[in-house]
Scaffold this motif. Structure first.
Motif, PDB file in Angstrom:
ATOM      1  N   PRO A  36       0.192  13.294 -29.341  1.00  9.82           N
ATOM      2  CA  PRO A  36       0.361  11.879 -29.716  1.00  9.82           C
ATOM      3  C   PRO A  36      -0.903  11.268 -30.335  1.00  9.82           C
ATOM      4  CG  PRO A  36       0.746  12.180 -27.353  1.00  9.82           C
ATOM      5  CD  PRO A  36       0.399  13.506 -27.921  1.00  9.82           C
ATOM      6  N   VAL A  79      13.107  17.452 -42.246  1.00  9.18           N
ATOM      7  CA  VAL A  79      13.181  16.533 -41.105  1.00  9.18           C
ATOM      8  C   VAL A  79      12.678  15.127 -41.478  1.00  9.18           C
ATOM      9  CG1 VAL A  79      12.692  16.186 -38.649  1.00  9.18           C
ATOM     10  CG2 VAL A  79      12.978  18.489 -39.528  1.00  9.18           C
ATOM     11  N   TYR A  80      11.398  14.784 -41.268  1.00 10.95           N
ATOM     12  CA  TYR A  80      10.929  13.424 -41.557  1.00 10.95           C
ATOM     13  C   TYR A  80      10.106  13.356 -42.833  1.00 10.95           C
ATOM     14  CZ  TYR A  80      12.578  12.819 -36.838  1.00 10.95           C
ATOM     15  OH  TYR A  80      13.365  12.823 -35.709  1.00 10.95           O
ATOM     16  N   TYR A  82       0.093   1.967 -20.744  1.00  6.52           N
ATOM     17  CA  TYR A  82       1.375   2.565 -21.146  1.00  6.52           C
ATOM     18  C   TYR A  82       1.239   4.087 -21.177  1.00  6.52           C
ATOM     19  CZ  TYR A  82       4.536   4.647 -24.566  1.00  6.52           C
ATOM     20  OH  TYR A  82       5.395   5.498 -25.215  1.00  6.52           O
ATOM     21  N   LEU A 100      10.683   5.977 -30.961  1.00  8.62           N
ATOM     22  CA  LEU A 100      10.066   4.911 -31.779  1.00  8.62           C
ATOM     23  C   LEU A 100      10.820   4.708 -33.080  1.00  8.62           C
ATOM     24  CD1 LEU A 100       6.304   5.817 -31.239  1.00  8.62           C
ATOM     25  CD2 LEU A 100       7.519   3.835 -30.343  1.00  8.62           C
ATOM     26  N   SER A 160       9.841   8.143 -24.887  1.00  9.60           N
ATOM     27  CA  SER A 160       9.806   6.970 -25.776  1.00  9.60           C
ATOM     28  C   SER A 160      10.313   7.354 -27.150  1.00  9.60           C
ATOM     29  CB  SER A 160       8.369   6.470 -25.938  1.00  9.60           C
ATOM     30  OG  SER A 160       7.820   6.127 -24.692  1.00  9.60           O
ATOM     31  N   LEU A 202       2.992  15.072 -26.033  1.00 10.06           N
ATOM     32  CA  LEU A 202       4.113  14.457 -26.742  1.00 10.06           C
ATOM     33  C   LEU A 202       5.373  14.453 -25.889  1.00 10.06           C
ATOM     34  CD1 LEU A 202       3.975  13.365 -29.560  1.00 10.06           C
ATOM     35  CD2 LEU A 202       5.010  15.459 -30.366  1.00 10.06           C
ATOM     36  N   PHE A 203       5.511  15.503 -25.039  1.00  9.36           N
ATOM     37  CA  PHE A 203       6.686  15.626 -24.166  1.00  9.36           C
ATOM     38  C   PHE A 203       6.200  15.532 -22.733  1.00  9.36           C
ATOM     39  CE2 PHE A 203       9.577  17.286 -27.439  1.00  9.36           C
ATOM     40  CZ  PHE A 203       8.668  17.606 -28.423  1.00  9.36           C
ATOM     41  N   THR A 259       4.878  15.070 -37.427  1.00  9.41           N
ATOM     42  CA  THR A 259       5.703  16.287 -37.531  1.00  9.41           C
ATOM     43  C   THR A 259       5.490  17.069 -38.827  1.00  9.41           C
ATOM     44  OG1 THR A 259       7.511  14.972 -38.469  1.00  9.41           O
ATOM     45  CG2 THR A 259       7.535  15.315 -36.080  1.00  9.41           C
ATOM     46  N   ALA A 274      10.513  23.740 -37.145  1.00 11.87           N
ATOM     47  CA  ALA A 274      10.924  22.501 -36.460  1.00 11.87           C
ATOM     48  C   ALA A 274      11.809  22.824 -35.260  1.00 11.87           C
ATOM     49  CB  ALA A 274      11.669  21.597 -37.439  1.00 11.87           C
ATOM     50  N   PHE A 304       5.539  20.959 -39.023  1.00  9.43           N
ATOM     51  CA  PHE A 304       6.741  21.677 -39.479  1.00  9.43           C
ATOM     52  C   PHE A 304       6.537  22.214 -40.895  1.00  9.43           C
ATOM     53  CE2 PHE A 304       9.541  18.450 -36.925  1.00  9.43           C
ATOM     54  CZ  PHE A 304       8.990  18.913 -35.739  1.00  9.43           C
ATOM     55  N   TYR A 338       7.329   9.040 -37.511  1.00 14.94           N
ATOM     56  CA  TYR A 338       7.153  10.404 -36.996  1.00 14.94           C
ATOM     57  C   TYR A 338       6.527  11.357 -38.010  1.00 14.94           C
ATOM     58  CZ  TYR A 338      10.182   9.271 -32.969  1.00 14.94           C
ATOM     59  OH  TYR A 338      10.731   8.736 -31.826  1.00 14.94           O
ATOM     60  N   ALA A 393      11.031  22.117 -31.380  1.00 14.01           N
ATOM     61  CA  ALA A 393      11.962  21.280 -30.599  1.00 14.01           C
ATOM     62  C   ALA A 393      12.388  22.037 -29.356  1.00 14.01           C
ATOM     63  CB  ALA A 393      13.176  20.935 -31.441  1.00 14.01           C
ATOM     64  N   PHE A 444       0.280  19.202 -32.273  1.00 16.53           N
ATOM     65  CA  PHE A 444       1.493  18.429 -31.955  1.00 16.53           C
ATOM     66  C   PHE A 444       1.170  17.513 -30.767  1.00 16.53           C
ATOM     67  CE2 PHE A 444       5.552  17.887 -33.387  1.00 16.53           C
ATOM     68  CZ  PHE A 444       6.591  18.227 -32.550  1.00 16.53           C
TER      69      PHE A 444
HETATM   70  N1  LIG Z   1      -3.884   7.965 -28.287  1.00 15.11           N
HETATM   71  C1  LIG Z   1      -2.819   7.974 -27.825  1.00 15.11           C
HETATM   72  C2  LIG Z   1      -1.511   8.020 -27.269  1.00 15.11           C
HETATM   73  C3  LIG Z   1      -0.478   7.342 -27.916  1.00 15.11           C
HETATM   74  C4  LIG Z   1       0.808   7.363 -27.380  1.00 15.11           C
HETATM   75  C5  LIG Z   1       1.048   8.075 -26.217  1.00 15.11           C
HETATM   76  C6  LIG Z   1       2.421   8.175 -25.676  1.00 15.11           C
HETATM   77  O1  LIG Z   1       3.266   7.584 -26.626  1.00 15.11           O
HETATM   78  C7  LIG Z   1       4.291   8.335 -27.161  1.00 15.11           C
HETATM   79  C8  LIG Z   1       5.156   7.662 -27.994  1.00 15.11           C
HETATM   80  C9  LIG Z   1       6.208   8.338 -28.590  1.00 15.11           C
HETATM   81  C10 LIG Z   1       6.388   9.668 -28.382  1.00 15.11           C
HETATM   82  C11 LIG Z   1       7.500  10.335 -29.075  1.00 15.11           C
HETATM   83  C12 LIG Z   1       7.810  11.622 -28.792  1.00 15.11           C
HETATM   84  C13 LIG Z   1       8.467  12.495 -29.789  1.00 15.11           C
HETATM   85  C14 LIG Z   1       8.999  12.008 -30.968  1.00 15.11           C
HETATM   86  C15 LIG Z   1       9.566  12.897 -31.894  1.00 15.11           C
HETATM   87  C16 LIG Z   1       9.577  14.254 -31.608  1.00 15.11           C
HETATM   88  C17 LIG Z   1      10.120  15.233 -32.588  1.00 15.11           C
HETATM   89  F1  LIG Z   1      10.341  14.658 -33.768  1.00 15.11           F
HETATM   90  F2  LIG Z   1       9.242  16.259 -32.725  1.00 15.11           F
HETATM   91  C18 LIG Z   1      11.502  15.809 -32.095  1.00 15.11           C
HETATM   92  O2  LIG Z   1      12.375  14.712 -31.864  1.00 15.11           O
HETATM   93  C19 LIG Z   1      11.311  16.491 -30.736  1.00 15.11           C
HETATM   94  N2  LIG Z   1      12.530  17.092 -30.169  1.00 15.11           N
HETATM   95  C20 LIG Z   1      13.781  16.734 -30.326  1.00 15.11           C
HETATM   96  N3  LIG Z   1      14.524  17.544 -29.580  1.00 15.11           N
HETATM   97  N4  LIG Z   1      13.701  18.398 -28.990  1.00 15.11           N
HETATM   98  N5  LIG Z   1      12.476  18.110 -29.351  1.00 15.11           N
HETATM   99  C21 LIG Z   1      12.104  16.742 -33.098  1.00 15.11           C
HETATM  100  C22 LIG Z   1      13.080  16.242 -33.946  1.00 15.11           C
HETATM  101  C23 LIG Z   1      13.636  17.052 -34.921  1.00 15.11           C
HETATM  102  C24 LIG Z   1      13.221  18.372 -35.051  1.00 15.11           C
HETATM  103  F3  LIG Z   1      13.744  19.145 -35.993  1.00 15.11           F
HETATM  104  C25 LIG Z   1      12.247  18.873 -34.227  1.00 15.11           C
HETATM  105  C26 LIG Z   1      11.707  18.049 -33.264  1.00 15.11           C
HETATM  106  F4  LIG Z   1      10.727  18.554 -32.485  1.00 15.11           F
HETATM  107  N6  LIG Z   1       9.031  14.700 -30.481  1.00 15.11           N
HETATM  108  C27 LIG Z   1       8.520  13.856 -29.588  1.00 15.11           C
HETATM  109  C28 LIG Z   1       5.524  10.365 -27.533  1.00 15.11           C
HETATM  110  C29 LIG Z   1       4.458   9.697 -26.920  1.00 15.11           C
HETATM  111  C30 LIG Z   1       0.031   8.774 -25.585  1.00 15.11           C
HETATM  112  C31 LIG Z   1      -1.258   8.730 -26.129  1.00 15.11           C
END
Ligand SMILES: N#Cc1ccc(COc2ccc(/C=C/c3ccc(C(F)(F)[C@](O)(Cn4cnnn4)c4ccc(F)cc4F)nc3)cc2)cc1
Ligand code: HEM
Length: 478
Positions: A185, A89-90, A22, A330, A328, A462-463, A80, A256, A84, A76, A260, A183
Motif C-alpha cells: 500500500p 486490468v486497471y 486507520y 476504494l 477496504s 495490501l491484504f 497494480t 494479475a 501486472f 488502483y 490475485a 505490491f
Molecule cells: N502508507 C500507507 C498505507 C496506506 C494505506 C494502508 C491501508 O489502506 C489500504 C487501502 C486499500 C487497499 C486495497 C486493497 C486492494 C485493492 C485492489 C487489489 C487488486 F486490484 F490487486 C485485486 O483486487 C486483488 N484481488 C482481487 N481478488 N483477489 N485479489 C485484483 C483485481 C484484479 C486482478 F486481476 C488482480 C487483483 F489482484 N488488491 C488489494 C489496501 C490497503 C496502509 C498503509
C-alpha cells in the motif's frame, strides 16, 4: 464545517490525517467512527479526503455506483500496473477490463474444477510429505509460510498450467518474491519512487512476463490444444472489435491472476488453519464428516465430493466473514454524488471507501459476531445470519462477464459486488475446500498453548493477513 458533506474525523496533521490510526487497524477505526458519526463519515488518508460509507446501504452506494460517478482504475493503476504489466486490468478502459474478466471466467468451469481437485490434492499431499516442517509424528509449524507454499503450488499448477508450476521450483519463486515486494500500500504514494524494491519489482515483472510469453510460443509451436487452463483460453480469445488478445496482454493477465489468487488464498488458508487450531473439536467434526459422507477409507477427493461436505464448506464462509483479505475497496468520485436519504453531496475532491467487513461483524446481522462458529451457517442455528434479502437481490445483471446479483445491499460481501465483483470466488472455494479437507485427513491441529486464542491481524500489507510468526501444533493421525 460544510453541512452538505459527511462529518470529518478529527486529525492533528494535514496529509497524514488519520492514515496511521486507520492503517494500523481499519476495522477498529471504522467501528469507532461509526459509533460517533453513523454509517457515513470522511477521514484524511494520505492527504486525500476519503468518505467511508458502511452497512448494506453503503456497500450498494459504492459498489453499484454508476460508471459516470465512480472510477476504480484511477486509484488502483499506480499499484497494480507496475506489478501486472501494461494494457490489462486497471491500465485500460473499464469496457476492456469487462472483456478480460469474461475471458478469465470462461476458463473457470465445472469441467476445469473437476480436473483441479486431484491436482490440488496431490500438491498438498506432496508438500506435506516433502516439507521438513512436517517430519515425524507431531510438531510446531509457522503455518503462514506453509500455506504460502501450498497455495502458490496449487494455484500455479491448476490455474496457470504445469509448465508454469514446474518453473516455480526454479527461478520463478524468487522472481515472484521480488514482484510481490512492489505490491504494497505504500506504493499508493511511492509507486514512482526509484526505490530499490521498485527497481526489483520492474525487473521481476519483465522477466516473469517473458517466461509466460515464451511458454505461449512453445505451446503454439507444439500445437497442443487439450489443456483446460486459463492460458489456453486467453490464447484463443479475441476482443469484441475482432482483435486477438496480444501475447503481452495474456502474460500480464496471467500475472494479475497469479497475484490475485496467491494473496487472497494464502491469507485465507492461513486463517483457516489458525481458526481450526483454536477449535480442535471442529477439526474432529470435519474428519468425521468426511468418514460419514465419503467412506472410512477416505478415497481420493473429487470435485463432486466437496458438495457432500457442508461443514467443510462452512469453514471457508465463516473464515471469510471475519478475515476478508480485502478490508477496504476504494473508488474515485468523478461527478458530485448526492447520498439518498441525506443532505450530503460527495464532491469529486473525495475518494469513496467501502468496508464490507463492517456489516459482516455487525450483531444486527450476525448474532455473537466475534465468535468464529462455522455451524452458524446451518439454517437451524440459533446464531444464524439475519441477511437482508429483498426481492431485487434475486435479480441478476450482466456487466459483460456473466450474471452477478443486482443488489449489493448484503451484509456479507467478501468477494465484492457490482461490475468489479470477483471472478475467482468459485476457484477460491474449490482450492480452499480441497486444501482444508486434505489437511484434516492427515492431522489433528491445536494451538501450541492449547488455548482457543487467535493471533492478531497484520493490516500493513495490501491484504490483511495473520501477524507472523503464526505457529500451531500438528499431530499426524495414525
Ligand atoms: N502508507 C500507507 C498505507 C496506506 C494505506 C494502508 C491501508 O489502506 C489500504 C487501502 C486499500 C487497499 C486495497 C486493497 C486492494 C485493492 C485492489 C487489489 C487488486 F486490484 F490487486 C485485486 O483486487 C486483488 N484481488 C482481487 N481478488 N483477489 N485479489 C485484483 C483485481 C484484479 C486482478 F486481476 C488482480 C487483483 F489482484 N488488491 C488489494 C489496501 C490497503 C496502509 C498503509
Ligand atoms: C478468498 C479469495 C478471494 C477474495 C476474498 C477475493 C475478493 C475480491 C474482491 C473484494 C474484489 C472486488 C475488488 C473491488 O471491487 O475493487 C475482487 C475482484 C476480483 N478478483 Fe478476487 N478475491 C479472491 C480470489 C480471487 C482469485 C482466485 C482470482 C483469480 C483467479 C481473483 C480475481 C479477481 C478479479 C479478476 C477481480 C476483478 C477486479 C475488477 O473488476 O476491478 N480473485 N476479488
Amino acid at each position: 464545517k460544510n453541512p452538505n458533506e459527511p462529518p470529518l474525523v478529527f486529525h492533528w496533521f494535514p496529509v497524514i490525517g488519520s492514515t496511521i490510526t486507520y492503517g494500523m487497524d481499519p476495522p477498529r477505526f471504522f467501528k469507532e467512527n461509526r459509533k460517533k458519526f453513523g454509517d457515513i463519515f470522511t477521514f484524511v488518508l494520505l492527504g486525500k479526503k476519503t468518505t467511508v460509507y458502511v452497512g448494506p446501504t453503503g456497500n450498494d452506494f459504492i459498489l453499484n455506483g454508476k460508471l459516470k460517478d465512480v472510477n476504480t482504475e484511477e486509484i488502483y493503476t499506480v499499484l497494480t500496473t507496475p506489478v501486472f504489466g501494461k494494457d490489462v486490468v486497471y491500465d485500460c478502459p473499464n469496457s476492456k477490463l469487462m472483456e478480460q474478466k469474461k475471458f478469465m471466467k470462461i476458463a473457470l468451469t465445472t469441467k476445469a474444477f473437476q480436473s483441479y481437485v486431484p491436482i490440488i490434492s496431490d500438491e498438498v499431499n506432496n508438500y506435506l510429505k516433502r516439507s521438513p516442517d512436517f517430519k515425524g509424528k507431531s510438531g510446531v509449524v509457522n503455518i503462514s509460510k506453509s500455506m504460502a507454499q501450498i497455495t502458490i503450488f496449487t494455484a500455479s499448477h491448476s490455474l496457470q498450467g504445469s509448465e508454469i508450476r514446474n518453473k516455480f521450483d526454479e527461478s520463478l519463486a524468487d522472481l515472484y518474491h521480488d514482484l510481490d515486494m512492489g505490491f504494497t500500500p505504500v506504493n499508493f504514494m511511492l509507486h514512482w519512487a526509484p526505490l530499490p524494491w521498485n527497481k526489483r519489482r520492474d525487473h521481476a515483472q519483465r522477466t516473469i512476463a517473458k517466461i509466460y510469453m515464451d511458454t505461449i510460443k512453445e505451446r503454439r509451436a507444439a500445437g497442443k490444444s487439450d489443456s483446460s487452463d486459463i492460458m489456453w483460453h486467453l490464447m484463443n480469445s479475441s476482443y469484441k472489435n475482432g482483435v486477438k488478445v496480444p501475447d503481452h496482454e495474456i502474460a500480464h493477465m496471467m500475472i494479475a491472476l497469479l497475484m490475485a489468487g496467491q494473496h487472497s488464498s494464502s491469507s485465507t488458508s492461513s486463517w483457516i488453519m489458525l481458526r481450526l487450531a483454536s477449535r480442535p473439536d471442529i477439526v474432529e467434526a470435519l474428519y468425521r464428516e468426511q468418514v460419514e459422507n465419503l467412506g472410512a477409507d477416505l478415497p481420493p477427493l473429487t470435485y463432486e465430493d466437496l458438495s457432500k461436505l457442508p461443514l467443510n464448506q462452512a469453514i471457508i464462509k465463516e473464515t471469510l466473514r471475519l478475515h476478508a483479505p480485502i478490508h477496504s475497496i476504494l473508488r474515485a468520485v468523478k461527478s458530485p454524488m448526492p447520498v439518498p436519504g441525506t443532505k450530503y453531496v460527495i464532491p469529486t475532491s473525495h475518494n469513496l471507501l467501502a468496508a464490507a467487513g463492517v456489516s459482516a461483524s455487525d450483531p444486527d446481522y450476525f448474532p455473537e459476531p466475534d465468535l468464529w462458529e462455522p455451524t452458524r451457517w446451518n439454517k437451524d442455528s440459533p446464531i444464524a445470519p439475519r441477511m437482508v434479502s429483498s426481492v431485487e437481490d434475486e435479480e441478476k445483471i450482466d456487466y459483460g462477464y456473466g450474471l452477478v446479483s443486482k443488489g449489493a445491499n448484503s451484509p456479507y460481501l467478501p468477494f465484492g459486488a457490482g461490475r468489479h465483483r470477483c471472478i475467482g470466488e468459485q476457484f477460491a472455494n474449490v482450492q480452499l475446500q480441497t486444501i482444508t479437507a486434505m489437511v484434516v485427513r492427515q492431522f489433528k491441529l491445536r494451538n501450541v498453548d492449547g488455548s482457543d486464542k487467535v493471533i492478531d491481524t497484520d493490516y500493513a500489507s495490501l491484504f490483511s493477513r495473520p501477524l507472523e510468526p503464526a505457529n500451531i501444533y500438528w499431530e499426524k493421525r495414525e
